[in-house]
Write a protein that holds these residues in place. Structure first.
Motif, PDB file in Angstrom:
ATOM      1  N   HIS A 171      52.742  32.654  36.188  1.00 41.57           N
ATOM      2  CA  HIS A 171      51.478  32.613  35.444  1.00 41.57           C
ATOM      3  C   HIS A 171      51.663  33.125  34.022  1.00 41.57           C
ATOM      4  O   HIS A 171      52.376  34.106  33.781  1.00 41.57           O
ATOM      5  CB  HIS A 171      50.422  33.470  36.147  1.00 41.57           C
ATOM      6  CG  HIS A 171      50.048  32.948  37.493  1.00 41.57           C
ATOM      7  ND1 HIS A 171      49.073  32.001  37.682  1.00 41.57           N
ATOM      8  CD2 HIS A 171      50.554  33.230  38.726  1.00 41.57           C
ATOM      9  CE1 HIS A 171      48.974  31.726  38.977  1.00 41.57           C
ATOM     10  NE2 HIS A 171      49.864  32.456  39.627  1.00 41.57           N
ATOM     11  N   ASP A 199      55.364  34.335  41.853  1.00 40.45           N
ATOM     12  CA  ASP A 199      53.958  34.629  41.553  1.00 40.45           C
ATOM     13  C   ASP A 199      53.889  35.665  40.429  1.00 40.45           C
ATOM     14  O   ASP A 199      53.057  36.574  40.437  1.00 40.45           O
ATOM     15  CB  ASP A 199      53.218  35.113  42.794  1.00 40.45           C
ATOM     16  CG  ASP A 199      51.700  34.990  42.672  1.00 40.45           C
ATOM     17  OD1 ASP A 199      51.228  34.392  41.681  1.00 40.45           O
ATOM     18  OD2 ASP A 199      50.983  35.495  43.554  1.00 40.45           O
ATOM     19  N   GLU A 228      47.997  26.216  40.052  1.00 37.93           N
ATOM     20  CA  GLU A 228      47.556  26.868  41.292  1.00 37.93           C
ATOM     21  C   GLU A 228      46.059  26.624  41.432  1.00 37.93           C
ATOM     22  O   GLU A 228      45.267  27.127  40.637  1.00 37.93           O
ATOM     23  CB  GLU A 228      47.859  28.365  41.281  1.00 37.93           C
ATOM     24  CG  GLU A 228      47.516  29.026  42.622  1.00 37.93           C
ATOM     25  CD  GLU A 228      48.013  30.460  42.735  1.00 37.93           C
ATOM     26  OE1 GLU A 228      47.942  31.007  43.847  1.00 37.93           O
ATOM     27  OE2 GLU A 228      48.457  31.027  41.717  1.00 37.93           O
ATOM     28  N   THR A 277      52.443  27.806  36.808  1.00 40.07           N
ATOM     29  CA  THR A 277      51.369  27.382  37.715  1.00 40.07           C
ATOM     30  C   THR A 277      50.114  28.210  37.463  1.00 40.07           C
ATOM     31  O   THR A 277      49.649  28.950  38.339  1.00 40.07           O
ATOM     32  CB  THR A 277      51.816  27.531  39.180  1.00 40.07           C
ATOM     33  OG1 THR A 277      52.262  28.886  39.400  1.00 40.07           O
ATOM     34  CG2 THR A 277      52.972  26.591  39.508  1.00 40.07           C
ATOM     35  N   VAL A 286      49.446  25.215  45.440  1.00 39.14           N
ATOM     36  CA  VAL A 286      50.258  24.986  44.256  1.00 39.14           C
ATOM     37  C   VAL A 286      50.575  23.496  44.165  1.00 39.14           C
ATOM     38  O   VAL A 286      51.102  22.901  45.110  1.00 39.14           O
ATOM     39  CB  VAL A 286      51.556  25.812  44.305  1.00 39.14           C
ATOM     40  CG1 VAL A 286      52.515  25.384  43.196  1.00 39.14           C
ATOM     41  CG2 VAL A 286      51.247  27.301  44.174  1.00 39.14           C
ATOM     42  N   SER A 323      42.424  26.797  43.268  1.00 31.87           N
ATOM     43  CA  SER A 323      41.577  27.545  44.196  1.00 31.87           C
ATOM     44  C   SER A 323      40.799  26.532  45.026  1.00 31.87           C
ATOM     45  O   SER A 323      40.074  25.704  44.477  1.00 31.87           O
ATOM     46  CB  SER A 323      40.615  28.446  43.426  1.00 31.87           C
ATOM     47  OG  SER A 323      41.311  29.401  42.670  1.00 31.87           O
ATOM     48  N   HIS A 382      46.205  29.216  36.981  1.00 26.28           N
ATOM     49  CA  HIS A 382      45.053  28.910  37.818  1.00 26.28           C
ATOM     50  C   HIS A 382      44.197  27.816  37.177  1.00 26.28           C
ATOM     51  O   HIS A 382      43.587  28.014  36.120  1.00 26.28           O
ATOM     52  CB  HIS A 382      44.199  30.165  38.039  1.00 26.28           C
ATOM     53  CG  HIS A 382      44.887  31.212  38.852  1.00 26.28           C
ATOM     54  ND1 HIS A 382      44.974  31.160  40.223  1.00 26.28           N
ATOM     55  CD2 HIS A 382      45.545  32.343  38.479  1.00 26.28           C
ATOM     56  CE1 HIS A 382      45.636  32.223  40.667  1.00 26.28           C
ATOM     57  NE2 HIS A 382      45.999  32.949  39.622  1.00 26.28           N
ATOM     58  N   HIS A 434      56.398  29.262  40.883  1.00 27.33           N
ATOM     59  CA  HIS A 434      55.065  29.883  40.907  1.00 27.33           C
ATOM     60  C   HIS A 434      55.051  31.032  39.917  1.00 27.33           C
ATOM     61  O   HIS A 434      55.484  32.152  40.212  1.00 27.33           O
ATOM     62  CB  HIS A 434      54.740  30.376  42.323  1.00 27.33           C
ATOM     63  CG  HIS A 434      53.323  30.824  42.497  1.00 27.33           C
ATOM     64  ND1 HIS A 434      52.718  30.895  43.737  1.00 27.33           N
ATOM     65  CD2 HIS A 434      52.377  31.245  41.619  1.00 27.33           C
ATOM     66  CE1 HIS A 434      51.470  31.332  43.602  1.00 27.33           C
ATOM     67  NE2 HIS A 434      51.252  31.556  42.311  1.00 27.33           N
ATOM     68  N   HIS A 458      44.805  29.067  48.224  1.00 29.17           N
ATOM     69  CA  HIS A 458      45.409  28.581  46.987  1.00 29.17           C
ATOM     70  C   HIS A 458      46.476  27.532  47.298  1.00 29.17           C
ATOM     71  O   HIS A 458      47.303  27.724  48.188  1.00 29.17           O
ATOM     72  CB  HIS A 458      46.024  29.730  46.200  1.00 29.17           C
ATOM     73  CG  HIS A 458      45.018  30.612  45.544  1.00 29.17           C
ATOM     74  ND1 HIS A 458      45.347  31.642  44.706  1.00 29.17           N
ATOM     75  CD2 HIS A 458      43.660  30.601  45.598  1.00 29.17           C
ATOM     76  CE1 HIS A 458      44.253  32.234  44.262  1.00 29.17           C
ATOM     77  NE2 HIS A 458      43.211  31.625  44.807  1.00 29.17           N
ATOM     78  N   ALA A 476      50.213  28.098  48.872  1.00 32.18           N
ATOM     79  CA  ALA A 476      50.716  29.284  48.177  1.00 32.18           C
ATOM     80  C   ALA A 476      50.623  30.514  49.069  1.00 32.18           C
ATOM     81  O   ALA A 476      49.707  30.638  49.886  1.00 32.18           O
ATOM     82  CB  ALA A 476      49.920  29.516  46.895  1.00 32.18           C
ATOM     83  N   HIS A 477      51.608  31.409  48.916  1.00 35.78           N
ATOM     84  CA  HIS A 477      51.674  32.724  49.584  1.00 35.78           C
ATOM     85  C   HIS A 477      50.925  32.749  50.932  1.00 35.78           C
ATOM     86  O   HIS A 477      49.906  33.444  51.075  1.00 35.78           O
ATOM     87  CB  HIS A 477      51.165  33.845  48.668  1.00 35.78           C
ATOM     88  CG  HIS A 477      49.975  33.504  47.819  1.00 35.78           C
ATOM     89  ND1 HIS A 477      48.734  33.219  48.325  1.00 35.78           N
ATOM     90  CD2 HIS A 477      49.849  33.413  46.482  1.00 35.78           C
ATOM     91  CE1 HIS A 477      47.897  32.983  47.345  1.00 35.78           C
ATOM     92  NE2 HIS A 477      48.547  33.085  46.212  1.00 35.78           N
ATOM     93  N   GLU A 535      55.079  27.768  50.653  1.00 38.19           N
ATOM     94  CA  GLU A 535      55.917  28.778  50.033  1.00 38.19           C
ATOM     95  C   GLU A 535      56.564  29.638  51.117  1.00 38.19           C
ATOM     96  O   GLU A 535      55.916  30.510  51.704  1.00 38.19           O
ATOM     97  CB  GLU A 535      55.103  29.644  49.070  1.00 38.19           C
ATOM     98  CG  GLU A 535      54.775  28.939  47.766  1.00 38.19           C
ATOM     99  CD  GLU A 535      54.104  29.816  46.732  1.00 38.19           C
ATOM    100  OE1 GLU A 535      54.022  29.374  45.567  1.00 38.19           O
ATOM    101  OE2 GLU A 535      53.653  30.926  47.088  1.00 38.19           O
TER     102      GLU A 535
END
Length: 281
Positions: A14, A252, A69, A42, A82, A71, A44, A12, A80, A194-195, A222
């Motif tokens: 960006h 992340d 990732e 990953t 992944v 939305s 967005h 994960h 979110h 995610a998270h 995650e």
């Protein structure tokens, strides 16, 4: 894919293809310098960062897999997802990302209009001039607000205007969680929440989210998401095992900051969980 829990793995991250600061090339080089064995970029709702360095990764000897990732919306909540190790050219993926790109522009226009109505005029042209070809997100709007003197810093912009429950919190343009997961699976990939601790859900609501996620074809969560307390990791590991989910791990990473995880700066997954890379071909 043969990897051990003590390998340096980050699924994960960006680049500046979305809301990261480093180019995909710089991100890849940082991962190599940090001795990462397996990396996913990953960004967005886009794979453009991955595409730009796919060939370079092989030259540098790092395992780079596809990532994104997404939305999504679940029960009115932004969640979110992944996506990992999918075919970026599969029609389900390209259609999904095209739709997400359109949704992002529509959402951006709605946010800018709300802020303008509040007496904080911002235009799409100004935003695009700052962002260039990157996928537009709220962090870019926050930076524009700082540039125009509407907020002292991006954190303040989120706290007052763009964060959850604020005037700039627009979710109704996103794909549903089930449709997003279905597209990732159709493209041969693996989907992970995610998270999960980020959403601040009660345990019962988080479990309902995971039940719907699993019903849609989701397979991962995650367990480690950036810098987090050990008790959170243990909690997520227990939930993963209870729900039969595979465990993912990711920094992340968006930019080098002392208080956030660097690329691959993550502890090993707990021994009790099934690593998500066991699902990768």
């Amino acid at each position: 894919m043969t990897m051990e829990k003590n390998n340096r793995i980050d699924l994960h991250t960006h680049s500046n293809a979305s809301d990261g600061v480093l180019s995909a090339k710089e991100l890849l080089e940082r991962a190599v310098n940090n001795n990462i064995d397996l990396l996913a970029i990953t960004d967005h709702d886009t794979v453009s960062g991955y595409r730009s360095v796919q060939a370079r990764a092989g030259q540098l000897g790092i395992n780079l897999i596809t990532g994104v990732e997404l939305s999504t919306v679940w029960s009115g909540l932004g969640v979110h997802i992944v996506g990992l190790n999918f075919d970026p050219n599969h029609q389900a993926i390209t259609t999904l990302l095209d739709n997400q790109r359109t949704a992002r522009k529509k959402r951006c226009e709605q946010i800018l209009q709300r802020l303008t109505n509040l007496g904080l005029p911002l235009t799409l042209e100004e935003l695009q001039a700052n962002v260039g070809s990157a996928t537009i997100g709220r962090p870019h709007i926050a930076q524009l607000m700082v540039d125009k003197g509407y907020a002292g810093n991006t954190r303040q912009a989120f706290k007052k205007y763009l964060g959850t429950g604020k005037i700039g919190d627009v979710k109704n343009t996103w794909v549903s969680l089930s449709a997003g997961v279905a597209a990732i699976r159709a493209g041969g990939g693996v989907a992970a929440v995610a998270h999960p601790n980020h959403y601040q859900l009660t345990r019962s609501k988080l479990l309902r989210l995971l039940d719907d996620f699993i019903a849609a074809g989701g397979q991962g969560i995650e367990v480690i998401a950036g810098k987090q307390q050990r008790d959170i990791t243990e909690k997520m590991a227990n939930i993963a095992n209870d729900k039969g989910l595979y465990a993912s791990t990711g920094s992340d990473f968006h930019r080098p900051l002392a208080y956030t995880a660097d690329v691959g700066e993550l502890p090993p997954l707990p021994d009790s969980v099934k690593p998500i890379w066991h699902l990768f071909d």
